[in-house]
Design a protein around this motif. Sequence first.
Motif, mmCIF file in Angstrom:
data_model
loop_
_atom_site.group_PDB
_atom_site.id
_atom_site.type_symbol
_atom_site.label_atom_id
_atom_site.label_comp_id
_atom_site.label_asym_id
_atom_site.label_seq_id
_atom_site.Cartn_x
_atom_site.Cartn_y
_atom_site.Cartn_z
ATOM 1 N N ASP A 127 35.634 65.799 -4.491
ATOM 2 C CA ASP A 127 36.191 65.561 -3.160
ATOM 3 C C ASP A 127 37.708 65.685 -3.116
ATOM 4 N N GLY A 128 38.330 65.975 -4.260
ATOM 5 C CA GLY A 128 39.778 66.136 -4.316
ATOM 6 C C GLY A 128 40.540 64.868 -4.605
ATOM 7 N N ASP B 235 34.429 68.804 -10.663
ATOM 8 C CA ASP B 235 35.449 67.869 -11.135
ATOM 9 C C ASP B 235 36.495 68.614 -11.967
ATOM 10 N N ALA B 236 37.621 67.940 -12.200
ATOM 11 C CA ALA B 236 38.676 68.505 -13.046
ATOM 12 C C ALA B 236 39.347 67.385 -13.820
ATOM 13 N N VAL B 237 39.849 67.724 -14.985
ATOM 14 C CA VAL B 237 40.651 66.806 -15.798
ATOM 15 C C VAL B 237 41.999 67.473 -16.040
ATOM 16 N N ILE C 156 41.402 71.477 -16.729
ATOM 17 C CA ILE C 156 40.035 71.855 -17.083
ATOM 18 C C ILE C 156 39.133 71.490 -15.910
ATOM 19 N N SER C 157 38.491 72.479 -15.324
ATOM 20 C CA SER C 157 37.614 72.216 -14.180
ATOM 21 C C SER C 157 36.193 72.642 -14.498
ATOM 22 N N ARG D 37 46.455 68.364 -4.833
ATOM 23 C CA ARG D 37 46.617 69.621 -4.097
ATOM 24 C C ARG D 37 46.683 70.832 -5.032
ATOM 25 N N CYS D 38 46.566 70.584 -6.321
ATOM 26 C CA CYS D 38 46.872 71.620 -7.314
ATOM 27 C C CYS D 38 45.834 72.734 -7.372
ATOM 28 N N ALA D 39 44.579 72.373 -7.539
ATOM 29 C CA ALA D 39 43.487 73.353 -7.695
ATOM 30 C C ALA D 39 43.673 74.246 -8.915
ATOM 31 N N GLY D 40 44.507 73.793 -9.877
ATOM 32 C CA GLY D 40 44.631 74.508 -11.141
ATOM 33 C C GLY D 40 45.734 75.531 -11.242
#
Length: 384
Positions: free
Chosen positions: A291-292, A323-325, A382-383, A354-357
Amino acid sequence: MTQHHAAIEFARCHVLVVEDNATNRQLIFAMLEAMSVGRIEEAVDGIDGLDKLAKAPPDLIILDIMMPRMDGFEFLAHLRADPVHGEIPVLVATALHDANERARAFDAGASDYVTKPIDRREFMARASVHLRSQMQLTSLRQYQDRMSRDIAAAQSMQQALLPKPDRIAEIEGIYGVKLASLFQSSDEVGGDLWDVIPIDHDRFGVYLADFTGHGVPAAINTFRLHLMMRKKKDGRAIDPAAVLDRMNKRLLAVLQRGQLATMTCAVFDMAERKVTIACAGAPSPIHVGVDGAAGLITEHSHPLALVAAASYRGIEIPFRPGDAVFLYSDGLSEAAGPNGELLGEEGVRLLSERCAGDLEAEVQALRNGGWSFNDDLTAVWISG
């Protein structure tokens, strides 16, 4: 100074004598020869002098002022306008005694001045000073060249420690994840290091370390850690806390007093859709949900190589699809804003929402906003 020492001192020096009078050239030649100057060239006027200068730049120029075709003033004007040879010292030797003429010679770019008839001891003393200065300058330049080559080699070696794009692509293909990274040294080389290591069909590990200090000493420590982590029982271990415990003990044995490292170690289990993270004094990693919403994974612990009895704990969190770490060194959290404020872990948390990698774009946006980065900066996203 002994004659033998003088011969050794100036044997590699090159002096150009620009003088139209043959008798004066012979006299200056004899004095330079008595100083054991290794190479002495002669030019009969300024034009001849510029020609010889272009072919073989000397360490010192002995220059007459009153000469046909091109006098000493014109020669100095051409020399000092030359971007390549313009810094060569010039010892003017002339019969002109007028103070205004001496001032004119210095204004034109003369480095020093002796009058004719030349006093042997004064000439040799002044020439020796300039030759020694040039020898020291040459030695310094050679040292700087060697250092530049060594630094370039160290940069190449440190870059070689980082995961290559093909290995990252392989990890992404095997485990169904996306990896983005950013690595920027505040010096030519730095003390940050990260890597990704496959463990088995379902699990892989990621670590990020940050050694105190900058430059070559810090970079050497990253080489040490890389070798330690490449051992199978460490790099492929499934217990991040145990890995940190072993690294702590090993680094205590090799690092100098005062040298420390922070480190985050994470093991991703794609079969159980979870990640276990352990930290050694590192900035809090961040978990970003599908969900961000981003949350700090806070675990207070000792840095590596500080306390032998330090203990580390693994924190297990979900790693669901989407998800992301986010792992990062304090070069990001300690970025300084336009008013001197630090970004901090909370600022990094907000950035991650807001990054999205796209790490490079986010850091560049901070730079454009007046934020400065004064430490090595490494970040890994890492997503799932």
